[in-house]
Design a protein around this motif. Structure first.
Motif, PDB file in Angstrom:
ATOM      1  N   VAL A 235       0.875  -1.172   0.000  1.00 51.13           N
ATOM      2  CA  VAL A 235       0.000   0.000   0.000  1.00 51.13           C
ATOM      3  C   VAL A 235       0.913   1.223   0.000  1.00 51.13           C
ATOM      4  O   VAL A 235       1.603   1.496   0.977  1.00 51.13           O
ATOM      5  CB  VAL A 235      -0.929   0.003   1.227  1.00 51.13           C
TER       6      VAL A 235
ATOM      7  N   SER B 154       0.172   4.557  -0.471  1.00 53.45           N
ATOM      8  CA  SER B 154      -0.311   5.762   0.190  1.00 53.45           C
ATOM      9  C   SER B 154      -1.786   5.583   0.508  1.00 53.45           C
ATOM     10  O   SER B 154      -2.437   4.654   0.013  1.00 53.45           O
ATOM     11  CB  SER B 154      -0.101   6.985  -0.711  1.00 53.45           C
ATOM     12  N   THR B 155      -2.273   6.447   1.343  1.00 55.96           N
ATOM     13  CA  THR B 155      -3.697   6.406   1.698  1.00 55.96           C
ATOM     14  C   THR B 155      -4.436   7.440   0.862  1.00 55.96           C
ATOM     15  O   THR B 155      -4.009   8.593   0.748  1.00 55.96           O
ATOM     16  CB  THR B 155      -3.897   6.698   3.192  1.00 55.96           C
TER      17      THR B 155
ATOM     18  N   GLN C 288      -4.874   0.007  -2.984  1.00 57.60           N
ATOM     19  CA  GLN C 288      -4.666   1.234  -2.218  1.00 57.60           C
ATOM     20  C   GLN C 288      -5.922   1.660  -1.455  1.00 57.60           C
ATOM     21  O   GLN C 288      -5.863   2.583  -0.642  1.00 57.60           O
ATOM     22  CB  GLN C 288      -4.236   2.378  -3.148  1.00 57.60           C
TER      23      GLN C 288
END
Length: 743
Positions: free
Chosen positions: A621, A623-624, A680
């Motif tokens: 993952v 980035s958020t 993501q």
């Protein structure tokens, strides 16, 4: 006008050496002044008392008669000598001069010259008294006068004009460094002028200003002495040439008949000659000894090591920059990497060869500086993706004394690492190449010829060390994050800004809900939706393909690093892997107990995991992101629009592009891109996307037309997203499962 600059330099060096020797001698005299005085005073008194005893008659001496007057007089002179005060220099000097005159007069008037023994005693006494006068006149004011006379502060701005003449002298005679040490100390007088008033004022800035000027002087010292590492590297290039091109490595087993052929005496003589010249330069540098320049102490060994590092960084960085320029659109990538690996191997081998002659850890120095060069260039390349740039003065990899050179960009990339990364992307363009996962290679879609395979990463390791692959991996992470951010902004604007599209998507979701049901007349339902979405679908494909392309390259980089690490240091890899599993188990248990505070060890172990290739890019993952409404449905419709460009090859059990497609795509890259983008967001997005695909497959199968291409695509997507087979079996009908999915 007729004076040559080289003659001025020679005069400066000789004068500085003379001043240094004179000052050192005078300092020794000052340190031993009182002891020397006391010794001479004692010797003078003892000789005068011995003479008094001679004239007393108690110590018979050949042809010396008893004389009470001379006995009393010598005793009085001895008493006066003992009473001379050392601390009153003026009175002591006058008194000693009077005593010398009195001794000369008594020797003349009493005709004591006829006895050679008494004459010798009197001569020694006068000699000690003269020595006392000279000793008492040794004053610290003389050193101050020498400092004023030898002041070189006026030459601070013009001394740089003579630098090349100093360097030429060092090249001819490395022992000249000994005189240069005196010259540098003489240049230290330039620090006195700006510090006089600050010292008189007694401010706290005295130390900081002293350090500032001292650093400037040390920088000039480094500049002058840098000719030694430069000369050493010129000789090192000759050694590299002989070792890599002229000499042949001796095999482990050799017939005695061929021993003479492998002796290579001429080549070994050349290597020995060049090595001896390098060791001479090393000896010349170490002659300088530890020197206090201003308030900074210079260690010649550290200075030599820094100079070698600086020259190494300059040459290796230039080699990386010049070798990794691709004027022919990256077609000669493999050939350039081979040439570069030959250069770096020659550097490394020669460093290992001469490290004992230089008294340095050559291999350690090589690895540290290559890592620093690559890390710095990766950092500068990543600046293009950052809003807040990392400047040179902020970089942990840049150094003031051992700077990493920066070169003018030759294309859109700032550094060689960026050119290499984009060259790989150009060669593996998913619109014209096909990636075959079992072969770990790319093939041209038109000619079916191999374009690139995973051995290219081994060549990168040979050319740039493992640090090069790690740097590429980090740069690709920034590229993926940038692509994901662009995709998120584009898709959000696409869905929210277009109200008609938003309404159509909502109606479609209501029609397909729940996803476990099959849809009647699937062709009539899905075809209009896909047709309506086609104009938006074309804008999503570049993002998905670029993300998938970079992910595949990252996966191969991790595979190469892991194989290399297991071969070079298997125990370290196993230890790090075990620690990683333990930390993951620990974090999982914490999350199950609602303790979400991560351990500091997670951050500490991350660089080691990357270096050992123990990462899983497809599960990462990056980035958020904010949730995008109905993203699974958007990705499903995009997949439907791309299915006509793919076909399932049952004989090879592979998805391949259709030959009639005007804009073909790589199916593996496409599926990896889809899986990465959905990864993501919350896990429910992947599940919902797979349910939509399974619903479509089940509905088409029910209508009597099992879509083999869609089934193969879903299988491949589940493999890339690491979806358990059980989860997929729960979504599909038994007939489809038996026919198309592995047991």
């Amino acid at each position: 006008n007729n004076v040559q600059m080289s003659e001025v330099v020679a005069l400066l060096l000789n004068t500085a050496q003379l001043e240094l020797v004179l000052k050192d001698m005078f300092k020794i005299l000052l340190e031993n002044k009182q002891d020397k005085w006391a010794s001479c005073q004692k010797e003078t008194g003892e000789r005068l008392l011995e003479l008094a005893d001679v004239f007393s008659g108690t110590k018979p001496l050949a042809r010396v008669e008893k004389n009470d007057n001379l006995q009393a007089w010598f005793r009085e002179i001895a008493k006066q000598t003992a009473d001379i005060d050392y601390h009153d220099h003026t009175m002591a000097g006058r008194k000693i001069a009077q005593l010398i005159q009195a001794i000369e007069e008594v020797q003349e008037f009493h005709q004591l010259e006829t006895n050679w023994q008494i004459r010798q005693f009197l001569c020694d006494t006068r000699s000690y008294l003269h020595q006392m006068i000279r000793t008492i006149n040794v004053k610290e004011e003389v050193l101050i006068q020498l400092q004023i006379i030898g002041d070189l502060s006026y030459a601070w701005h013009i001394i740089d004009n003579y630098t090349k003449y100093m360097q030429n002298g060092i090249k001819k005679d490395p022992g000249l460094v000994k005189k240069l040490r005196a010259t540098f100390l003489k240049l230290g007088s330039a620090l006195d002028l700006p510090l006089v008033r600050i010292g008189e004022a007694g401010t706290e800035d005295f130390k900081s200003v002293s350090e500032c000027y001292s650093r400037e002087l040390v920088s000039y010292v480094r500049k002058v002495l840098q000719i030694i590492p430069q000369s050493m590297f010129s000789l090192l290039e000759d050694i590299v040439k002989v070792l890599t091109h002229d000499m042949v490595e001796v095999p482990t087993r050799l017939d005695k008949d061929k021993l003479r052929d492998y002796a290579q005496l001429n080549e070994r003589y050349k290597v020995a000659k060049f090595t001896h010249a390098i060791s001479v330069f090393t000896d010349g540098m170490l002659m300088m000894k530890s020197t206090l320049v201003g308030v900074i102490k210079i260690d010649p060994k550290k200075l030599l090591e820094d100079g070698i590092r600086k020259e190494l960084v300059t040459r290796v960085a230039a080699a990386f920059h010049n070798a990794l320029i691709f004027p022919n659109k990256s077609t000669d990538l493999s050939q350039r990497l081979v040439v570069l690996s030959s250069k770096t191997d020659g550097f490394r081998r020669s460093f290992e060869y001469i490290q004992d002659y230089l008294n340095i850890f050559g291999l350690k120095m090589w690895q540290e500086e290559v890592m620093r060069i690559i890390s710095y260039n990766v950092e500068q390349e990543c600046n293009t993706f950052l809003r807040q740039k990392v400047f040179d003065w902020q970089s942990v990899y840049q150094s003031r004394h051992i700077p990493i050179p920066r070169f003018a960009p030759v294309d859109e990339s700032l550094t060689f690492i960026g050119r290499l990364a984009r060259a790989l992307l150009d060669i593996t363009n998913p619109t014209c190449t096909l990636y075959v996962d079992p072969m770990k290679a790319w093939y041209d879609m038109k000619t079916n010829e191999e374009v690139l395979n995973c051995t290219i990463f081994s060549k990168i390791v040979a050319a740039l060390e493992p640090f090069g692959l790690q740097g590429l991996d980090r740069l690709y992470c920034f590229m993926i994050i940038t692509e994901l951010q662009r995709f998120t902004r584009h898709t959000t604007n696409l869905i929210i800004a277009d109200k008609a599209m938003m309404t159509a998507l909502q109606n479609t979701m209501r029609t397909l809900h729940p996803h476990t049901k099959t849809v009647e007349n699937a062709a009539k339902l899905y075809a209009p939706l896909v047709l309506k979405f086609t104009k938006f679908s074309a804008s999503l494909a570049p993002f998905i393909l670029r993300v998938g392309q970079i992910q595949i390259i990252r996966q191969l980089i991790s595979l190469t690093l892991h194989s290399l690490a297991k071969f070079e240091s298997k125990q370290l890899v196993v230890a790090i892997e075990t620690l990683n599993n333990a930390l993951v188990t620990n974090v999982t248990s914490h999350y199950s107990l609602n303790h979400v505070t991560p351990s500091d060890s997670l951050y500490e172990i991350t660089p080691y995991l990357g270096a050992c290739g123990l990462t899983q890019p497809l599960l990462q993952v990056y980035s958020t992101f904010k949730d995008i409404p109905m993203l699974p449905l958007v990705m499903f419709l995009h997949l439907q629009s791309q299915l006509p460009k793919l076909q399932y090859n049952s004989s090879a059990d592979l998805l391949v592009p259709t030959k009639r497609a005007s804009e073909p795509i790589d199916p593996v890259i496409f599926n990896v891109g889809l899986a990465t983008i959905l990864r993501q967001f919350p896990n429910e997005y992947i599940v919902e996307f797979e349910e939509l695909c399974a619903q479509y497959i089940s509905s088409c199968t029910r209508d009597g037309a099992p879509p083999s291409t869609a089934i193969a695509t879903l299988k491949q997507f589940c493999k890339m997203s690491h979806t358990p087979p059980e989860q997929l079996r729960d979504c599909l009908a038994g007939a489809v499962l038996t026919t198309h999915l592995p047991r």
